[in-house]
Design a protein around this motif. Sequence first.
Motif, PDB file in Angstrom:
ATOM      1  N   ILE A  42      19.650 -14.579   9.498  1.00 13.02           N
ATOM      2  CA  ILE A  42      19.901 -13.149   9.695  1.00 13.02           C
ATOM      3  C   ILE A  42      21.372 -12.926  10.039  1.00 13.02           C
ATOM      4  O   ILE A  42      22.016 -11.998   9.539  1.00 13.02           O
ATOM      5  N   LEU A  43      21.910 -13.799  10.870  1.00 13.25           N
ATOM      6  CA  LEU A  43      23.322 -13.660  11.244  1.00 13.25           C
ATOM      7  C   LEU A  43      24.226 -13.835  10.019  1.00 13.25           C
ATOM      8  O   LEU A  43      25.213 -13.102   9.843  1.00 13.25           O
ATOM      9  N   VAL A  44      23.870 -14.798   9.154  1.00 14.25           N
ATOM     10  CA  VAL A  44      24.659 -15.017   7.933  1.00 14.25           C
ATOM     11  C   VAL A  44      24.654 -13.769   7.065  1.00 14.25           C
ATOM     12  O   VAL A  44      25.698 -13.329   6.553  1.00 14.25           O
ATOM     13  N   ILE A  45      23.470 -13.162   6.929  1.00 13.26           N
ATOM     14  CA  ILE A  45      23.387 -11.947   6.101  1.00 13.26           C
ATOM     15  C   ILE A  45      24.222 -10.830   6.707  1.00 13.26           C
ATOM     16  O   ILE A  45      24.939 -10.114   6.005  1.00 13.26           O
ATOM     17  N   ALA A  46      24.138 -10.692   8.028  1.00  9.84           N
ATOM     18  CA  ALA A  46      24.942  -9.657   8.697  1.00  9.84           C
ATOM     19  C   ALA A  46      26.432  -9.910   8.480  1.00  9.84           C
ATOM     20  O   ALA A  46      27.228  -8.970   8.382  1.00  9.84           O
ATOM     21  N   LEU A  47      26.804 -11.179   8.402  1.00 10.79           N
ATOM     22  CA  LEU A  47      28.215 -11.519   8.184  1.00 10.79           C
ATOM     23  C   LEU A  47      28.678 -11.172   6.777  1.00 10.79           C
ATOM     24  O   LEU A  47      29.767 -10.627   6.592  1.00 10.79           O
ATOM     25  N   ILE A  48      27.850 -11.504   5.790  1.00 14.65           N
ATOM     26  CA  ILE A  48      28.348 -11.358   4.412  1.00 14.65           C
ATOM     27  C   ILE A  48      28.034 -10.010   3.786  1.00 14.65           C
ATOM     28  O   ILE A  48      28.620  -9.650   2.783  1.00 14.65           O
ATOM     29  N   ASN A  49      27.126  -9.254   4.387  1.00 18.43           N
ATOM     30  CA  ASN A  49      26.726  -7.990   3.764  1.00 18.43           C
ATOM     31  C   ASN A  49      27.895  -7.016   3.547  1.00 18.43           C
ATOM     32  O   ASN A  49      28.017  -6.456   2.464  1.00 18.43           O
ATOM     33  N   PRO A  50      28.763  -6.795   4.518  1.00 21.76           N
ATOM     34  CA  PRO A  50      29.887  -5.880   4.286  1.00 21.76           C
ATOM     35  C   PRO A  50      30.838  -6.357   3.192  1.00 21.76           C
ATOM     36  O   PRO A  50      31.350  -5.547   2.423  1.00 21.76           O
ATOM     37  N   VAL A  51      31.011  -7.668   3.102  1.00 27.53           N
ATOM     38  CA  VAL A  51      31.868  -8.210   2.047  1.00 27.53           C
ATOM     39  C   VAL A  51      31.254  -7.903   0.688  1.00 27.53           C
ATOM     40  O   VAL A  51      31.934  -7.508  -0.260  1.00 27.53           O
ATOM     41  N   LEU A  52      29.933  -8.070   0.638  1.00 26.60           N
ATOM     42  CA  LEU A  52      29.240  -7.800  -0.623  1.00 26.60           C
ATOM     43  C   LEU A  52      29.285  -6.327  -0.977  1.00 26.60           C
ATOM     44  O   LEU A  52      29.328  -5.977  -2.159  1.00 26.60           O
ATOM     45  N   SER A  53      29.260  -5.475   0.046  1.00 24.02           N
ATOM     46  CA  SER A  53      29.284  -4.040  -0.247  1.00 24.02           C
ATOM     47  C   SER A  53      30.598  -3.648  -0.916  1.00 24.02           C
ATOM     48  O   SER A  53      30.651  -2.697  -1.690  1.00 24.02           O
ATOM     49  N   ILE A  54      31.664  -4.407  -0.635  1.00 23.17           N
ATOM     50  CA  ILE A  54      32.929  -4.163  -1.339  1.00 23.17           C
ATOM     51  C   ILE A  54      32.773  -4.552  -2.810  1.00 23.17           C
ATOM     52  O   ILE A  54      33.249  -3.881  -3.711  1.00 23.17           O
ATOM     53  N   LEU A  55      32.030  -5.637  -3.019  1.00 24.47           N
ATOM     54  CA  LEU A  55      31.792  -6.095  -4.393  1.00 24.47           C
ATOM     55  C   LEU A  55      30.629  -5.352  -5.045  1.00 24.47           C
ATOM     56  O   LEU A  55      30.145  -5.731  -6.106  1.00 24.47           O
ATOM     57  N   LYS A  56      30.128  -4.327  -4.343  1.00 25.90           N
ATOM     58  CA  LYS A  56      29.007  -3.512  -4.849  1.00 25.90           C
ATOM     59  C   LYS A  56      27.747  -4.338  -5.099  1.00 25.90           C
ATOM     60  O   LYS A  56      27.015  -4.135  -6.047  1.00 25.90           O
ATOM     61  N   LYS A  57      27.521  -5.272  -4.253  1.00 25.87           N
ATOM     62  CA  LYS A  57      26.294  -6.052  -4.410  1.00 25.87           C
ATOM     63  C   LYS A  57      25.561  -6.149  -3.080  1.00 25.87           C
ATOM     64  O   LYS A  57      25.012  -7.175  -2.721  1.00 25.87           O
ATOM     65  N   GLU A  58      25.563  -5.070  -2.377  1.00 22.55           N
ATOM     66  CA  GLU A  58      24.970  -5.085  -1.042  1.00 22.55           C
ATOM     67  C   GLU A  58      23.472  -5.385  -1.121  1.00 22.55           C
ATOM     68  O   GLU A  58      22.778  -4.893  -2.003  1.00 22.55           O
ATOM     69  N   ILE A  59      22.989  -6.164  -0.160  1.00 21.76           N
ATOM     70  CA  ILE A  59      21.561  -6.456  -0.136  1.00 21.76           C
ATOM     71  C   ILE A  59      20.838  -5.223   0.381  1.00 21.76           C
ATOM     72  O   ILE A  59      21.098  -4.763   1.488  1.00 21.76           O
ATOM     73  N   ASP A  60      19.957  -4.726  -0.443  1.00 18.65           N
ATOM     74  CA  ASP A  60      19.247  -3.517  -0.057  1.00 18.65           C
ATOM     75  C   ASP A  60      17.928  -3.906   0.617  1.00 18.65           C
ATOM     76  O   ASP A  60      16.967  -4.271  -0.041  1.00 18.65           O
ATOM     77  N   PHE A  61      17.936  -3.822   1.927  1.00 19.74           N
ATOM     78  CA  PHE A  61      16.745  -4.257   2.651  1.00 19.74           C
ATOM     79  C   PHE A  61      15.586  -3.291   2.483  1.00 19.74           C
ATOM     80  O   PHE A  61      14.445  -3.684   2.496  1.00 19.74           O
ATOM     81  N   SER A  62      15.943  -2.021   2.323  1.00 17.82           N
ATOM     82  CA  SER A  62      14.839  -1.061   2.217  1.00 17.82           C
ATOM     83  C   SER A  62      14.042  -1.298   0.941  1.00 17.82           C
ATOM     84  O   SER A  62      12.840  -1.059   0.898  1.00 17.82           O
ATOM     85  N   ALA A  63      14.737  -1.796  -0.101  1.00 14.59           N
ATOM     86  CA  ALA A  63      14.026  -2.063  -1.348  1.00 14.59           C
ATOM     87  C   ALA A  63      13.080  -3.251  -1.186  1.00 14.59           C
ATOM     88  O   ALA A  63      12.038  -3.311  -1.817  1.00 14.59           O
ATOM     89  N   LEU A  64      13.476  -4.166  -0.325  1.00 16.29           N
ATOM     90  CA  LEU A  64      12.627  -5.340  -0.119  1.00 16.29           C
ATOM     91  C   LEU A  64      11.433  -5.020   0.757  1.00 16.29           C
ATOM     92  O   LEU A  64      10.517  -5.816   0.874  1.00 16.29           O
TER      93      LEU A  64
END
Lengths: 205, 128
Positions: A42-64
């Motif tokens: 969970i900590l890893v995801i919290a770390l990389i999620n903002p970086v991914l949002s710049i790359l427009k590949k944010e993990i969408d938790f609500s979809a999961l």
Amino acid sequence: MIGFLKDWVLNIVTLAIFIILIEILIPSGKMKKTVNLFTGLILVIALINPVLSILKKEIDFSALNIENNYMYIGEIDINSNNLKESQITQMTSVYRGKVISQIESIAKEEGVVDAKADVIINEDFYDENFGEIMRVYLYLNMYEKTKEIKPILSVERVRIGNDSLEEDLKVENPYNNKIKEKIENKIGEIFGTQKENIVISFEEN
Amino acid sequence: MEIFQIMGLAIISTLLIIVLKVQKPEIAIQISLVTGAIIFLMILGKVASVVELFNTYAKQINLDMVYFSTLLKIVGIAYIAEFGAELCRDAGEGAIASKVELAGKVIIVVMAIPIVTSLLDVVISMMP
């Protein structure tokens, strides 16, 4: 940009503090390893999620649908039962509407100006006779017809004394009786309803 | 001071269990079960207030509630599984205890499946 960075840092810091507190809380048994693994993920995801949002590949938790990911089969069963029930009620209401409109059109074919019908249907899905028409109520309005062919004579009831028993006896129009019988026969033919379960009443004008 | 109450309860039940274990071991197990449940219930209110505090802070700083609820669920499952397993182990049923632990682990893994899959998806999509 500063706001974004602030959010990110705050997110990580609070999550780290929470994880430490949780590690204190969990019992020091064999479960600790498993819990540590997933808190770390969970900590890893919290770390990389903002970086991914710049790359427009944010993990969408609500979809999961992580909130309800417990894969609890009983819940699915309950949901499907609820769906089934609502489907049955929808089905019966549509069926009821169709039956009512059909009865009304039968009545209108017989020369009735306006007809209002109501039916009681066996709504127990698990019953053998599901959908059987238990009772038919029909209110007929003969107003315009009777205007043309007036009843021969409307005889005032002759009262002798105060005999209240006489009140129950009704002098019925023979024309109405004929139509009543015709409609009863037709409904009985089409829906297989017993004659005593068909209640036809005429609206007085 | 609630800790004195808990300690008193624990000592009394421990003494009872020691006395009873020789003559009636089955009742000794029941006493330990009930004591564990009572202590657990005693601290449950406090745990609820701590979780409430976490919740308010998480909302204040806009923390993703998904992480938070998953974490709490994992902790709860771990705690209950450990509680049951220890109880079984105390009663001398090591096999059942390890099964309870296994069940707890499996449930935690199932709960964390979306996390793992999303992480894997990210890794795969990042590859050129």
